[in-house]
Design a protein around this motif. Structure first.
Motif, short mmCIF file in Angstrom:
data_model
loop_
_atom_site.label_atom_id
_atom_site.label_comp_id
_atom_site.label_asym_id
_atom_site.label_seq_id
_atom_site.Cartn_x
_atom_site.Cartn_y
_atom_site.Cartn_z
N SER A 38 61.26 -41.72 5.51
CA SER A 38 61.08 -41.23 6.87
C SER A 38 60.14 -40.03 6.96
CB SER A 38 62.45 -40.83 7.45
OG SER A 38 63.09 -39.88 6.62
N MET A 39 59.55 -39.61 5.84
CA MET A 39 58.64 -38.46 5.83
C MET A 39 57.54 -38.65 6.88
SD MET A 39 57.41 -35.58 4.72
CE MET A 39 58.45 -35.23 3.29
N GLN A 40 57.43 -37.71 7.79
CA GLN A 40 56.49 -37.81 8.90
C GLN A 40 55.08 -37.31 8.54
OE1 GLN A 40 57.29 -39.28 11.99
NE2 GLN A 40 59.09 -39.85 10.78
N ASP A 41 55.00 -36.39 7.61
CA ASP A 41 53.70 -35.81 7.23
C ASP A 41 52.97 -36.79 6.34
OD1 ASP A 41 51.57 -34.32 6.22
OD2 ASP A 41 52.72 -32.46 6.19
N PRO A 42 51.82 -37.35 6.77
CA PRO A 42 51.11 -38.34 5.95
C PRO A 42 50.62 -37.80 4.62
CG PRO A 42 49.76 -37.64 7.81
CD PRO A 42 51.13 -37.09 8.05
N ARG A 43 50.45 -36.49 4.52
CA ARG A 43 50.00 -35.90 3.25
C ARG A 43 51.06 -36.04 2.16
NH1 ARG A 43 48.83 -29.94 5.22
NH2 ARG A 43 50.93 -30.34 6.00
N PHE A 44 52.32 -36.22 2.57
CA PHE A 44 53.41 -36.27 1.60
C PHE A 44 54.16 -37.60 1.62
CE2 PHE A 44 52.95 -31.67 2.51
CZ PHE A 44 52.58 -31.27 1.23
N ALA A 45 53.63 -38.59 2.31
CA ALA A 45 54.30 -39.90 2.34
C ALA A 45 54.40 -40.47 0.93
CB ALA A 45 53.52 -40.85 3.24
N ARG A 46 55.61 -40.87 0.55
CA ARG A 46 55.90 -41.42 -0.77
C ARG A 46 55.43 -40.50 -1.91
NH1 ARG A 46 55.55 -48.03 -1.14
NH2 ARG A 46 57.10 -48.43 0.48
N SER A 47 55.46 -39.23 -1.68
CA SER A 47 55.02 -38.31 -2.72
C SER A 47 56.16 -37.96 -3.67
CB SER A 47 54.44 -37.02 -2.11
OG SER A 47 55.43 -36.34 -1.37
N VAL A 48 55.77 -37.66 -4.90
CA VAL A 48 56.68 -37.17 -5.93
C VAL A 48 56.12 -35.83 -6.38
CG1 VAL A 48 57.69 -37.61 -8.20
CG2 VAL A 48 57.24 -39.52 -6.64
N ILE A 49 56.92 -34.78 -6.28
CA ILE A 49 56.43 -33.42 -6.50
C ILE A 49 57.27 -32.71 -7.55
CG2 ILE A 49 56.06 -31.16 -5.43
CD1 ILE A 49 55.62 -32.59 -2.77
N CYS A 50 56.60 -32.15 -8.55
CA CYS A 50 57.29 -31.27 -9.48
C CYS A 50 57.37 -29.89 -8.85
CB CYS A 50 56.55 -31.19 -10.82
SG CYS A 50 57.36 -30.08 -12.01
N LEU A 51 58.57 -29.43 -8.55
CA LEU A 51 58.77 -28.13 -7.91
C LEU A 51 58.70 -27.05 -8.99
CD1 LEU A 51 59.24 -27.07 -5.06
CD2 LEU A 51 61.68 -27.05 -5.56
N CYS A 52 57.59 -26.36 -9.04
CA CYS A 52 57.34 -25.42 -10.14
C CYS A 52 57.98 -24.06 -9.91
CB CYS A 52 55.84 -25.26 -10.35
SG CYS A 52 55.01 -26.80 -10.82
N ALA A 53 58.19 -23.69 -8.67
CA ALA A 53 58.82 -22.40 -8.37
C ALA A 53 59.54 -22.49 -7.04
CB ALA A 53 57.77 -21.29 -8.33
N HIS A 54 60.72 -21.88 -6.98
CA HIS A 54 61.53 -21.91 -5.77
C HIS A 54 62.38 -20.65 -5.76
CE1 HIS A 54 64.65 -24.17 -3.07
NE2 HIS A 54 63.85 -23.40 -2.36
N SER A 55 62.24 -19.86 -4.72
CA SER A 55 62.94 -18.57 -4.64
C SER A 55 63.11 -18.21 -3.17
CB SER A 55 62.12 -17.49 -5.36
OG SER A 55 60.99 -17.12 -4.57
#
Length: 208
Positions: A38-55
């Motif tokens: 359901s991702m609405q942003d076409p830049r991230f449709a079916r994307s797989v992302i390694c989250l390198c930093a989260h704070s």
């Protein structure tokens, strides 16, 4: 710092320099994000992302399944004035995300690192200096790696809101998921790790 062209930025996005360590307790640094159908942003449709930093300051990650077209590793070395060309080793190039598209990041195994490397997990690092490209071109460097131009960035609390809105799933990384499977297959492989059927997710999209 690896640069191909003048960088672009988006306001509110967290950058690599904002994070001294990729992993913080209670956050998802080091995990792999999987975009919901359901991702609405076409830049991230079916994307797989390694989250390198989260704070609390935000998050940054590298998209793993958008191959970069129109530029080879050899051509990048020439643009940066690095040798040897042709290199003794090559790594694949990806579109890492919409933020700072002219800036390069190497996501790699932690058998190689420098003072500028961000330790994402005990086995994984992110490096944005040309030293790693020189090492790889010379036949050394990390055992596994990929080079991404740009990154995905979230401001404070933004990723948490998107997860609450069911935009993302998360899964622990493994080397095959990070560096092995190519293209659209990586999205299906990431879902398979969770034993999730994409068709069921599609049917549930848009429902609370």
């Amino acid at each position: 710092m690896v640069r191909r062209a003048r960088p672009r930025s988006e306001s509110g996005a967290a950058s690599l320099r904002d994070h001294r360590a990729g992993y913080q307790e209670g956050y998802l640094g080091g995990q792999v994000l999987i975009a919901m159908p359901s991702m609405q942003d076409p830049r991230f449709a079916r994307s797989v992302i390694c989250l390198c930093a989260h704070s609390p300051d935000g998050a940054m990650g590298i998209v793993l399944n958008k191959p970069l077209e129109g530029l080879s590793f050899d051509e990048l070395l020439k643009q940066l004035g690095l040798e040897p060309v042709p290199p003794q080793r090559r790594i694949r190039l990806f579109q890492g995300g919409p933020v700072e598209g002219g800036r390069g990041f190497v996501l790699h195994t932690l058998d190689w690192s420098s003072d500028q490397s961000l330790h994402v997990t005990e086995d994984l690092a992110l490096t944005a200096s040309v030293d790693i490209l020189t090492a790889i071109a010379g036949g050394g460097g990390p055992r596994q790696g990929l080079l991404a131009l740009g990154y995905a960035g979230w401001g404070p609390g933004q990723l948490e809101e998107e997860i609450q809105a069911n935009a993302w799933l998360s899964v622990p990384p493994d080397e095959e998921l990070l560096f092995g499977t190519e293209g659209d297959r990586k999205w299906f492989q990431a879902l398979a790790k969770l034993k999730v059927d994409p068709l069921l997710l599609s049917g549930a999209a848009g429902h609370a």
